[in-house]
Design a protein around this motif. Structure first.
Motif, PDB file in Angstrom:
ATOM      1  N   ARG A   1       0.886  -0.891   0.195  1.00 41.33           N
ATOM      2  CA  ARG A   1       0.422  -0.106   0.139  1.00 41.33           C
ATOM      3  C   ARG A   1       0.681   0.977   0.450  1.00 41.33           C
ATOM      4  N   GLN A   2       2.087   1.010   0.844  1.00 43.62           N
ATOM      5  CA  GLN A   2       2.610   2.591   0.851  1.00 43.62           C
ATOM      6  C   GLN A   2       3.390   3.075  -0.333  1.00 43.62           C
ATOM      7  N   PHE A   3       3.427   1.515  -0.918  1.00 41.15           N
ATOM      8  CA  PHE A   3       4.590   1.488  -1.587  1.00 41.15           C
ATOM      9  C   PHE A   3       4.119   2.514  -3.608  1.00 41.15           C
ATOM     10  N   THR A   4       2.251   2.300  -3.345  1.00 44.31           N
ATOM     11  CA  THR A   4       1.336   2.298  -4.167  1.00 44.31           C
ATOM     12  C   THR A   4       1.670   4.745  -4.774  1.00 44.31           C
ATOM     13  N   PHE A   5       1.345   4.456  -2.968  1.00 41.14           N
ATOM     14  CA  PHE A   5       1.459   5.806  -2.938  1.00 41.14           C
ATOM     15  C   PHE A   5       2.456   6.557  -3.100  1.00 41.14           C
ATOM     16  N   ASP A   6       4.027   5.719  -3.197  1.00 46.10           N
ATOM     17  CA  ASP A   6       5.447   6.688  -3.023  1.00 46.10           C
ATOM     18  C   ASP A   6       5.277   6.568  -4.726  1.00 46.10           C
TER      19      ASP A   6
ATOM     20  N   GLN B   1      -7.382   7.170   3.492  1.00 41.89           N
ATOM     21  CA  GLN B   1      -8.434   6.527   2.316  1.00 41.89           C
ATOM     22  C   GLN B   1      -8.266   5.457   1.899  1.00 41.89           C
ATOM     23  N   LEU B   2      -7.458   5.102   0.988  1.00 38.80           N
ATOM     24  CA  LEU B   2      -7.314   3.786   0.345  1.00 38.80           C
ATOM     25  C   LEU B   2      -6.808   2.450   0.433  1.00 38.80           C
ATOM     26  N   GLY B   3      -7.248   1.772   0.174  1.00 34.18           N
ATOM     27  CA  GLY B   3      -6.593   0.653   0.881  1.00 34.18           C
ATOM     28  C   GLY B   3      -5.557  -0.075  -0.344  1.00 34.18           C
ATOM     29  N   ILE B   4      -5.159  -1.451  -0.328  1.00 40.92           N
ATOM     30  CA  ILE B   4      -4.847  -2.548  -1.594  1.00 40.92           C
ATOM     31  C   ILE B   4      -6.171  -3.430  -1.828  1.00 40.92           C
ATOM     32  N   GLY B   5      -6.727  -3.200  -3.263  1.00 45.36           N
ATOM     33  CA  GLY B   5      -7.473  -4.131  -2.820  1.00 45.36           C
ATOM     34  C   GLY B   5      -7.022  -5.760  -3.883  1.00 45.36           C
ATOM     35  N   ASN B   6      -7.821  -6.441  -3.695  1.00 41.02           N
ATOM     36  CA  ASN B   6      -7.285  -7.989  -3.934  1.00 41.02           C
ATOM     37  C   ASN B   6      -8.829  -8.655  -4.414  1.00 41.02           C
ATOM     38  N   SER B   7      -8.642  -9.275  -5.773  1.00 36.53           N
ATOM     39  CA  SER B   7      -8.914 -10.439  -6.029  1.00 36.53           C
ATOM     40  C   SER B   7      -9.002 -11.632  -5.819  1.00 36.53           C
ATOM     41  N   THR B   8     -10.137 -12.379  -5.046  1.00 37.13           N
ATOM     42  CA  THR B   8      -9.758 -13.756  -4.862  1.00 37.13           C
ATOM     43  C   THR B   8     -11.102 -14.700  -5.161  1.00 37.13           C
ATOM     44  N   GLY B   9     -10.431 -15.603  -6.070  1.00 43.15           N
ATOM     45  CA  GLY B   9     -11.132 -16.414  -6.105  1.00 43.15           C
ATOM     46  C   GLY B   9     -10.990 -17.582  -5.714  1.00 43.15           C
ATOM     47  N   LEU B  10     -11.269 -18.760  -6.297  1.00 44.22           N
ATOM     48  CA  LEU B  10     -11.562 -19.910  -5.498  1.00 44.22           C
ATOM     49  C   LEU B  10     -10.881 -21.217  -5.305  1.00 44.22           C
ATOM     50  N   GLY B  11      -9.324 -20.096  -4.551  1.00 41.59           N
ATOM     51  CA  GLY B  11      -7.899 -20.773  -4.496  1.00 41.59           C
ATOM     52  C   GLY B  11      -8.610 -20.789  -2.835  1.00 41.59           C
ATOM     53  N   MET B  12      -9.067 -19.498  -2.576  1.00 42.49           N
ATOM     54  CA  MET B  12      -8.985 -19.448  -0.685  1.00 42.49           C
ATOM     55  C   MET B  12     -10.473 -20.915  -0.410  1.00 42.49           C
ATOM     56  N   ALA B  13     -10.943 -20.960  -1.478  1.00 42.49           N
ATOM     57  CA  ALA B  13     -12.330 -22.214  -0.641  1.00 42.49           C
ATOM     58  C   ALA B  13     -11.522 -23.665   0.311  1.00 42.49           C
TER      59      ALA B  13
ATOM     60  N   TRP C   1     -15.767 -15.248  -7.502  1.00 46.48           N
ATOM     61  CA  TRP C   1     -15.056 -14.634  -7.001  1.00 46.48           C
ATOM     62  C   TRP C   1     -15.298 -13.565  -6.621  1.00 46.48           C
ATOM     63  N   LEU C   2     -14.673 -12.660  -5.902  1.00 42.81           N
ATOM     64  CA  LEU C   2     -15.049 -11.289  -5.421  1.00 42.81           C
ATOM     65  C   LEU C   2     -13.525 -10.303  -5.099  1.00 42.81           C
ATOM     66  N   ARG C   3     -14.399  -9.550  -5.420  1.00 42.06           N
ATOM     67  CA  ARG C   3     -13.114  -7.981  -4.876  1.00 42.06           C
ATOM     68  C   ARG C   3     -12.930  -7.324  -3.647  1.00 42.06           C
ATOM     69  N   ILE C   4     -12.238  -7.046  -3.017  1.00 41.16           N
ATOM     70  CA  ILE C   4     -11.941  -6.234  -1.570  1.00 41.16           C
ATOM     71  C   ILE C   4     -11.210  -5.601  -1.372  1.00 41.16           C
ATOM     72  N   CYS C   5     -11.620  -4.504  -0.556  1.00 38.51           N
ATOM     73  CA  CYS C   5     -10.456  -3.936  -0.090  1.00 38.51           C
ATOM     74  C   CYS C   5      -9.545  -3.912   1.164  1.00 38.51           C
ATOM     75  N   MET C   6      -8.104  -3.819   1.562  1.00 34.30           N
ATOM     76  CA  MET C   6      -7.703  -4.250   2.906  1.00 34.30           C
ATOM     77  C   MET C   6      -6.784  -2.738   2.952  1.00 34.30           C
ATOM     78  N   TYR C   7      -7.281  -2.307   4.484  1.00 30.37           N
ATOM     79  CA  TYR C   7      -6.657  -1.495   5.035  1.00 30.37           C
ATOM     80  C   TYR C   7      -7.235   0.254   4.363  1.00 30.37           C
ATOM     81  N   GLN C   8      -8.446   0.451   4.087  1.00 31.16           N
ATOM     82  CA  GLN C   8      -8.618   1.643   3.987  1.00 31.16           C
ATOM     83  C   GLN C   8      -8.674   2.191   4.974  1.00 31.16           C
TER      84      GLN C   8
END
Lengths: 551, 204
Positions: free
Chosen positions: A204-209, A233-245, A526-533
């Motif tokens: 997340r920090q890298f994306t701002f820098d 107010q910005l986080g890191i998105g994540n796309s997650t598929g079936l691998g987690m199930a 699959w779904l998208r989420i946001c982390m650290y927002q």
């Protein structure tokens, strides 16, 4: 007088329809990562990007004894090559957590391997591996705005929530990374997915820098830096598929610990006799603040929108009919409130309130978080000296609904789980329409438990070792029966291959423990989420008070 | 270098691919990653063994006895190993066992190591003329050459459960004990009165 509150019944809690309604809480790994590492020193060590933002960066996290580093490689990627699918082979950036500060040789070695992800190799000196793609909608807009000396459109940023989204975060021995046993005794790692959470936080920090750097190079005289409040107010998105199930089915002891700790927190809170006004006020404050996160929860998914609306209605109902009519003067206030919630709200509302009830109780939560790891090996051996009768009784106690399921009908067997040959990732397919069911993974737990229970009826009072000789095909579920006997929340009490399966319920369960918000299903798989927002930025992490999730 | 987790996963899947059940394959994965941790060629031996059994049905002993063999074929080290750990109580009673004609005998080693843990005693194992000792699933002591060996078949594998006995004489123990007492302080009359904390008479 004290009251004795029981843990909630696993046969109710471990249903996918309930687990798929879990929300982030004080137990979530994003939050416990920040609590654990807030007093460490975070530094940018190397930042060698060209004017377009491609190159290498290294960030370090240190205390007196140890250093971890994030090594970032940002590469040029044509828009046509950008894909969130796990089958992608190129990404905008690739990342690895290195144990210690990497030498130049380490960085050169990692540069050759990390951007290749699954087909590269890491070493025991690396702890987590990831890649991420830019949000095309937001990234270019932010660069254009900053380079022209203005801040980007807050509404657009709020809709998306991140500059980059990761498409996988690997740890624990994958692709040559260090096995967990190498680091599990480090006190700061005493919690699940700590290293993965560290990786995402530093990315997340890298994306701002990176956006600040590109904007500055584009227009050195006029550019401005991304506003700190916007950054927060910005986080890191994540796309997650079936691998987690399959992960949660394949790690029963770990799943138990996560759920058990949550249930134990709830039990302890419900047993509090005299609730202080301050604690109740804190609960109400966070409830109020959290409503902003619900109103900003945008998704095109009809499935999710129904759930969001349920949640909104539940909160309204809770405020009108419960919250405004109760006071902490009543003994065992939380218990009374919980009983009202369980009786009157949907699963979405119940689990939301359960998460919020934890907020005032650092003293309870901080003691429980270290229990959220587990050693699967500890529960691996089958006690073969026990009898088939004992096993049958145990199944009847642990799997009461599963043994009543009817697997003679097609819809109970609709799906099968398999590993795809080209990407070695878990997939779900229709048993009756697609090939490959003969290579099914051992994830149809309910079906196999039901079969085991049936076969035990014709093996009365035998030693289990004898039963296993003739029923080797059920050895995997015999093992699970003994695990769930000791660890009652180890098993999902549902059919993982039925026609009504919603795999995203399994993903949401896991992601809620990560601390993800704003679940945005893109299909049932699959779904998208946001982390650290809302999380503190790297330079201010030591000031974090653990309430950032409601910022 | 492959991680332990990769060795576990790939061994498990490969075992399943040649026909072992998933539950048995899980045991194979654990076993191979465990002996690789001791530096023994689990992956090499497993790879060779699985190639030889494609299309045939491997078997272990019907039941555990003093001498174990099959009449028409050699013993499968995986099914033999499982038989040992699933019947560890009977194995402990038999104490010394023999296996005639066992394929890829090094693959039996992690099961014997697990057996040692389940029984709580060290176990000697000899694979024809190679000797090893398994110690409660925490280490394997063996001739150094065992590390790089791929053994296709053993004529005889013997396992012998060792009783939990001291490896030293009582004389040696007493000598060591005497030395350890030099860290103690001689008692005085006063320390007898006040040093222990408890009352001098317990019948009050």
């Amino acid at each position: 007088m004290l009251i004795k509150v029981q843990h909630r019944d696993p046969n109710q809690i471990m249903k996918l329809s309930r687990l798929g309604c879990f929300h982030q809480s004080k137990l979530s790994f994003l939050r416990s990562f920040i609590r654990e590492f807030k007093d460490w020193e975070f530094k940018s060590e190397i930042f060698e990007l060209d004017k377009e933002g491609y190159g290498t960066a290294v960030y370090s996290v240190s205390n007196k004894e140890r250093t971890y580093s994030l090594v970032c490689f940002a590469n040029k990627l044509d828009d046509t090559e950008r894909s969130d699918r796990v089958i992608a082979t190129k990404w905008d950036a690739a990342f690895v957590i290195h144990d210690g500060l990497p030498s130049k040789d380490d960085i050169d070695r990692l540069r050759e391997n990390v951007p290749k992800q699954e087909v590269g190799r890491c070493s025991f000196k690396e702890l987590a591996l990831s890649r991420a793609n830019r949000s095309v909608r937001v990234f270019n807009h932010v660069i254009d705005s900053l380079s022209n000396g203005i801040q980007p459109n807050k509404k657009l940023l709020s809709e998306v929530g991140y500059l980059y989204r990761t498409t996988a975060v690997y740890g624990s021995g994958k692709f040559g990374l260090a096995d967990r046993y190498r680091i599990k005794d480090r006190p700061e790692i005493n919690g699940p997915f700590r290293i993965e959470m560290m990786l995402v936080y530093l990315v997340r920090q890298f994306t701002f820098d990176q956006v600040n750097h590109i904007a500055h190079k584009k227009n050195p005289n006029q550019s401005v830096k991304l506003d700190l409040e916007i950054s927060r107010q910005l986080g890191i998105g994540n796309s997650t598929g079936l691998g987690m199930a399959p992960f949660i089915i394949n790690h029963p002891a770990l799943l138990h610990q996560w759920i058990y700790v949550r249930e134990e927190a709830l039990r302890q809170i419900r047993e509090i006799k005299k609730v202080s006004n301050d604690d109740f006020e804190m609960f109400k404050t966070f409830l109020e603040l959290s409503k902003k996160n619900i109103s900003n929860w945008n998704t095109d998914s009809e499935f999710q929108n129904v759930k969001i609306n349920q949640l909104k209605e539940d909160i309204q109902k809770f405020e009108n009919n419960c919250l405004n009519n109760i006071t902490v003067e009543k003994e065992f206030f939380w218990n009374e409130m919980y009983k009202w919630v369980e009786k009157n709200l949907t699963h979405e509302g119940v689990e939301y309130i359960v998460s919020l009830m934890m907020e005032p109780y650092d003293n309870i939560i901080n003691l429980l978080v270290p229990q959220m790891s587990s050693d699967e090996d500890h529960y691996f051996d089958i006690p073969t000296n026990r009898s088939t009768d004992q096993l049958k009784t145990s199944i009847e106690k642990s799997y009461p609904d599963i043994i009543r399921m009817d697997f003679s009908i097609d819809k109970s067997n609709e799906n099968f789980w398999y590993i795809s040959k080209n990407k070695e990732e878990p997939r779900l397919a229709s048993r009756f329409d697609e090939p490959g069911s003969e290579l099914e993974q051992p994830l149809a737990i309910a079906r196999d438990i039901k079969e085991l229970h049936a076969r035990l009826s014709s093996h009365k009072n035998e030693e289990l070792s004898k039963f296993l000789e003739e029923n080797s095909d059920l050895r995997h579920v015999v093992r699970r029966c003994h695990i769930v006997e000791k660890l009652p929340y180890a098993e999902i009490q549902d059919n993982s291959i039925g026609s009504e399966l919603m795999p995203i319920d399994m993903l949401r369960l896991k992601l809620s423990f990560f601390g993800a918000q704003k679940f945005d299903p893109r299909s049932d798989k699959w779904l998208r989420i946001c982390m650290y927002q809302g999380a503190p930025l790297m330079h201010e992490i030591n000031k974090s008070n653990d309430t950032w999730i409601y910022n | 270098m492959q991680s332990s987790s990769e060795i576990n996963t790939i061994s498990k899947r490969a075992a399943r691919a040649v026909g072992y059940s998933w539950g048995v394959a899980e045991e194979v994965g654990k076993c191979i990653s465990s002996i690789e941790m001791f530096g023994i060629s689990g992956v090499e031996n497993l790879n060779n063994y699985l190639k030889t059994i494609k299309g045939i049905e491997p078997e272990g002993p019907k039941q555990i006895e003093k001498t174990n063999k099959l009449n028409d074929k050699s013993l499968c080290p995986i099914y033999t190993g499982l038989k040992l750990i699933d019947n560890y109580k009977s194995v402990e009673e038999i104490k010394a066992l023999k296996f005639i004609n066992l394929d890829y005998p090094l693959l039996l080693l992690p099961f014997v190591n697990k057996l040692s843990y389940l029984i709580g005693k060290r176990i000697e194992i000899s694979i024809d003329d190679i000797n090893a000792e398994c110690n409660l699933n925490s280490c394997v002591l063996a001739d150094h050459q065992i590390k790089s060996l791929i053994i296709k078949k053993a004529n005889t594998v013997k396992i012998n459960i060792l009783e939990n006995e001291d490896s030293f004489s009582s004389k040696t123990w007493n000598e060591l004990y005497e030395m350890s007492t030099e860290t103690f302080v001689e008692e005085t009359e006063q320390s007898k009165q006040t040093g222990a904390g408890a009352g001098l008479r317990d019948n009050d």
